[in-house]
Design a protein around this motif. Sequence first.
Motif, short mmCIF file in Angstrom:
data_model
loop_
_atom_site.label_atom_id
_atom_site.label_comp_id
_atom_site.label_asym_id
_atom_site.label_seq_id
_atom_site.Cartn_x
_atom_site.Cartn_y
_atom_site.Cartn_z
N ALA A 58 0.84 -1.21 0.00
CA ALA A 58 0.00 0.00 0.00
C ALA A 58 0.86 1.25 0.00
CB ALA A 58 -0.93 -0.01 1.21
N ALA A 59 1.94 1.22 0.78
CA ALA A 59 2.84 2.38 0.83
C ALA A 59 3.52 2.59 -0.53
CB ALA A 59 3.89 2.18 1.92
N GLY A 60 3.94 1.49 -1.16
CA GLY A 60 4.56 1.60 -2.48
C GLY A 60 3.59 2.16 -3.51
N LEU A 61 2.33 1.65 -3.46
CA LEU A 61 1.32 2.15 -4.40
C LEU A 61 1.05 3.63 -4.18
CD1 LEU A 61 -0.74 1.50 -6.59
CD2 LEU A 61 -2.38 0.90 -4.80
N PHE A 62 1.02 4.05 -2.92
CA PHE A 62 0.79 5.47 -2.61
C PHE A 62 1.92 6.34 -3.17
CE2 PHE A 62 1.62 9.07 0.24
CZ PHE A 62 0.43 9.77 0.09
N LEU A 63 3.15 5.88 -3.02
CA LEU A 63 4.30 6.64 -3.53
C LEU A 63 4.26 6.75 -5.05
CD1 LEU A 63 7.18 5.33 -1.23
CD2 LEU A 63 6.07 7.57 -1.18
N VAL A 64 3.87 5.65 -5.72
CA VAL A 64 3.77 5.69 -7.19
C VAL A 64 2.70 6.68 -7.63
CG1 VAL A 64 3.14 4.33 -9.22
CG2 VAL A 64 4.66 3.35 -7.50
N LEU A 65 1.52 6.61 -6.98
CA LEU A 65 0.45 7.55 -7.30
C LEU A 65 0.88 8.99 -7.06
CD1 LEU A 65 -2.73 5.74 -5.93
CD2 LEU A 65 -2.17 6.21 -8.31
N LEU A 66 1.58 9.20 -5.95
CA LEU A 66 2.05 10.55 -5.62
C LEU A 66 3.02 11.06 -6.68
CD1 LEU A 66 1.98 12.78 -3.44
CD2 LEU A 66 3.98 11.68 -2.40
N PHE A 67 3.89 10.17 -7.15
CA PHE A 67 4.88 10.55 -8.16
C PHE A 67 4.20 11.02 -9.45
CE2 PHE A 67 7.51 9.34 -11.82
CZ PHE A 67 8.66 10.08 -11.54
N PHE A 68 3.15 10.29 -9.87
CA PHE A 68 2.50 10.63 -11.14
C PHE A 68 1.49 11.77 -11.00
CE2 PHE A 68 3.93 6.28 -12.19
CZ PHE A 68 4.56 6.55 -13.38
#
Length: 274
Positions: free
Chosen positions: A15-25
């Motif tokens: 979940a943390a990794g997915l959040f970081l990816v979403l934040l990046f884009f």
Amino acid sequence: MAAKSVLIFRRSISAAGLFLVLLFFLLPIAYLGALSFKTRDEVLVGQFFTAHPTLDNWLKTFEFIDLTAFIWHSLLIAGASALLTLVITAPAVYAVAKLGRGGFVGQLTLASYVAPPVVSLLPLFFLMRITGLLNTVPGMIILYGVMNIPVAYWLLRGFVKQIPVELDEAAWTDGAGYIKTFVQINLPLLAPGLVATGLITLILAYNEFLFASVFAQDNAVRGLTVALSIFQGDRIVNFGQMAVASLAGILPVFIIAYAFQGRLIEGMTAGSIR
């Protein structure tokens, strides 16, 4: 109990990794959105959040330029050029992949795409001026339609390879020629690939800036990417209004990409199939 804790830990990491990816884009879009509501002083200071949100940028942008017309020019040119790309590329891919004709075409198109686009600026400029296509919508449609052939070729190749050759052989046994076999047998089965490839080439043409800035100087031809440069004055860049124009320009492509996201993913992965 230990296994359950490990499972929870792994899900938390995912979940943390997915959040970081979403934040990046999403961060660039969020920054544009914040920029569009800032005053000029706040933009110059560089703060992310505005203390005095204003709609002035949104109101003045549509007064300053005919943004709707520029977006329409981009969509018209990009859509028509994508259609032209498919008309040229689909039969070419069929001839190479299924009939074994002109095997060098694939390498040739790839080699031409590797060269920096700026190399072709001068020859294309004089060619378009001589033919009367400079600063015209048909000229930009032909330019983008031809320019995106290498991309379309390698994307469509994967879809054509997936169609069983036995279908062609059965049609040839029944007396059908190559053209009839392509149109009546392969083309309907190739429809998903044509949609995916058309969408990708449309987006590429919509976002192109280099050729548009040189070959489309008139307002009747200018697209969104060139129109954004209007906000850059001699001394001051109006970042707030430029952010509004950027957000408005992103919207049509975002809607298209969201509506056909399944086809887009299929088109991007089809090139790996041999």
